[in-house]
Scaffold this active site. Structure first.
Site, PDB file in Angstrom:
ATOM      1  N   LYS A 135       0.847  -1.207   0.000  1.00 52.54           N
ATOM      2  CA  LYS A 135       0.000   0.000   0.000  1.00 52.54           C
ATOM      3  C   LYS A 135       0.875   1.247   0.000  1.00 52.54           C
ATOM      4  CE  LYS A 135      -3.821  -2.395   2.270  1.00 52.54           C
ATOM      5  NZ  LYS A 135      -4.500  -2.765   3.504  1.00 52.54           N
ATOM      6  N   GLN A 189      -4.634  -1.332   9.852  1.00 51.53           N
ATOM      7  CA  GLN A 189      -4.568  -2.656   9.246  1.00 51.53           C
ATOM      8  C   GLN A 189      -5.172  -3.716  10.174  1.00 51.53           C
ATOM      9  OE1 GLN A 189      -3.590  -3.190   6.106  1.00 51.53           O
ATOM     10  NE2 GLN A 189      -3.774  -5.409   6.152  1.00 51.53           N
ATOM     11  N   ASP A 200     -11.001   3.146   4.001  1.00 49.12           N
ATOM     12  CA  ASP A 200     -11.189   1.693   3.990  1.00 49.12           C
ATOM     13  C   ASP A 200     -12.672   1.325   3.891  1.00 49.12           C
ATOM     14  OD1 ASP A 200      -9.316  -0.258   4.006  1.00 49.12           O
ATOM     15  OD2 ASP A 200      -9.175  -0.454   6.175  1.00 49.12           O
TER      16      ASP A 200
HETATM   17  N1  GUN Z   1      -6.608  -6.649   6.243  1.00 53.15           N
HETATM   18  C1  GUN Z   1      -6.790  -7.351   5.100  1.00 53.15           C
HETATM   19  N2  GUN Z   1      -7.404  -6.576   4.177  1.00 53.15           N
HETATM   20  C2  GUN Z   1      -7.597  -5.372   4.752  1.00 53.15           C
HETATM   21  C3  GUN Z   1      -8.179  -4.156   4.295  1.00 53.15           C
HETATM   22  O1  GUN Z   1      -8.657  -4.018   3.161  1.00 53.15           O
HETATM   23  N3  GUN Z   1      -8.199  -3.139   5.203  1.00 53.15           N
HETATM   24  C4  GUN Z   1      -7.693  -3.266   6.444  1.00 53.15           C
HETATM   25  N4  GUN Z   1      -7.747  -2.211   7.250  1.00 53.15           N
HETATM   26  N5  GUN Z   1      -7.159  -4.370   6.902  1.00 53.15           N
HETATM   27  C5  GUN Z   1      -7.107  -5.425   6.050  1.00 53.15           C
END
Ligand code: GUN
Length: 293
Positions: A52, A96, A119
């Protein structure tokens, strides 16, 4: 033999146009900024977070990672989120998941300012999505819809079977398909005779986290298969929830793992961060628009 839904290629095209918009914004003195918060040392999470960040940097966005040991307290994490909520250089906040057990995911996500919830996981974002209002959409389901749109695959009237009911993928994915007039069936780990449902599907979204669960004889000819899984097979090789080699022979379209849904998730996060930066600076943008008239 299926057409491959190439998430890398589609992402590249979408990121090109995001990059142009980022450059335009930067010329006006606004750099879209994403803050990522990672707690603990989950290896997969670290990999995702790094991807990311790299994507942000490549697009010229501001990206900042806050990494904490598992011992971080809920109070400390809430204080960090609050600080980011108030930071004007940050337009998107991503905590995350999964978080270590002693931290309440619900509480932490609810503490994120909804206007920075890139998100799309805040209850306000989810409520707005459920009622068809404009909001940030969760990145993976959003990426799936964008992929289909990019390939001109209409979902209207189609029977979509979602396998998996997580808050991040399964549940919101079903909602987005419903909004586009598909008929949606939710399946999950307790569903009896899963293949009875998947065999009737025009589109299948696999999001359960079980390596190669969906086999060739679980689908009908010409089905569209979207694989959100990210697992290791018996040889330690990365694989999805779909037995790709056999299913690809029978399906009309299929997403590979890796290189399918994964890149799209990151692309939609970039998209949401850009949108957030534009929204929070709409005053500057509208002034420019007026001047240009
Ligand atoms: N963990 C796995 N996929 C995601 C996501 O799209 N967002 C977040 N915050 N955590 C994740």
């Amino acid at each position: 033999m299926a057409n491959i839904l190439d998430g890398r290629k589609i992402s590249e095209k979408i990121r090109e146009s995001i990059s142009v918009e980022v450059d335009d914004l930067k010329r006006l003195g606004v750099t879209p900024g994403l803050a990522v918060v990672l707690v603990g040392d989950n290896k997969a999470s670290k990999t995702y977070v790094t991807m990311k960040q790299k994507a942000c940097e490549k697009l010229g966005m501001h990206s900042i990672l806050f990494e904490y040991p598992e011992s971080l307290t809920e109070q400390e994490l809430l204080a960090k989120v609050q600080e980011l909520n108030e930071d004007e250089s940050i337009h998107g906040i991503l905590v995350q998941l999964p978080l270590p057990e002693h931290l309440s995911e619900v509480k932490i996500i609810e503490s994120i300012a909804p206007e920075k919830d890139v998100d799309g996981l805040h209850p306000i974002s989810i409520g707005r999505m459920m009622t068809g209002q404009e909001t940030f959409l969760p990145c993976t389901p959003f990426g799936i819809m964008k992929m289909l749109e990019f390939e001109n695959i209409s979902v209207e009237g189609k029977h979509v079977v979602i396998v998996g009911r997580s808050n991040i993928v399964g549940k919101p994915a079903g909602q987005l398909f419903l909004q586009q007039n598909a008929t949606v069936t939710y399946c999950h780990s307790r569903t009896k005779d899963l293949e009875v449902h998947t065999r009737r599907a025009d589109i299948i979204v696999m999001a359960v986290g079980k390596a190669k669960l969906l086999k060739e004889d679980h689908i009908k000819d010409g089905a569209i298969v979207i694989d959100v899984g990210m697992n290791r097979d018996e040889n330690g090789k990365l694989c999805g929830d779909v037995d790709y080699e056999s299913v690809k022979e029978k399906s009309a379209y299929i997403t590979p793992v890796p290189g399918g849904v994964g890149p799209m998730t990151i692309t939609m996060l970039m998209n949401n961060t850009l949108i957030s930066a534009k929204r929070s600076n709409s005053f500057i943008l509208s002034k420019v628009a007026t001047l240009e008239k």
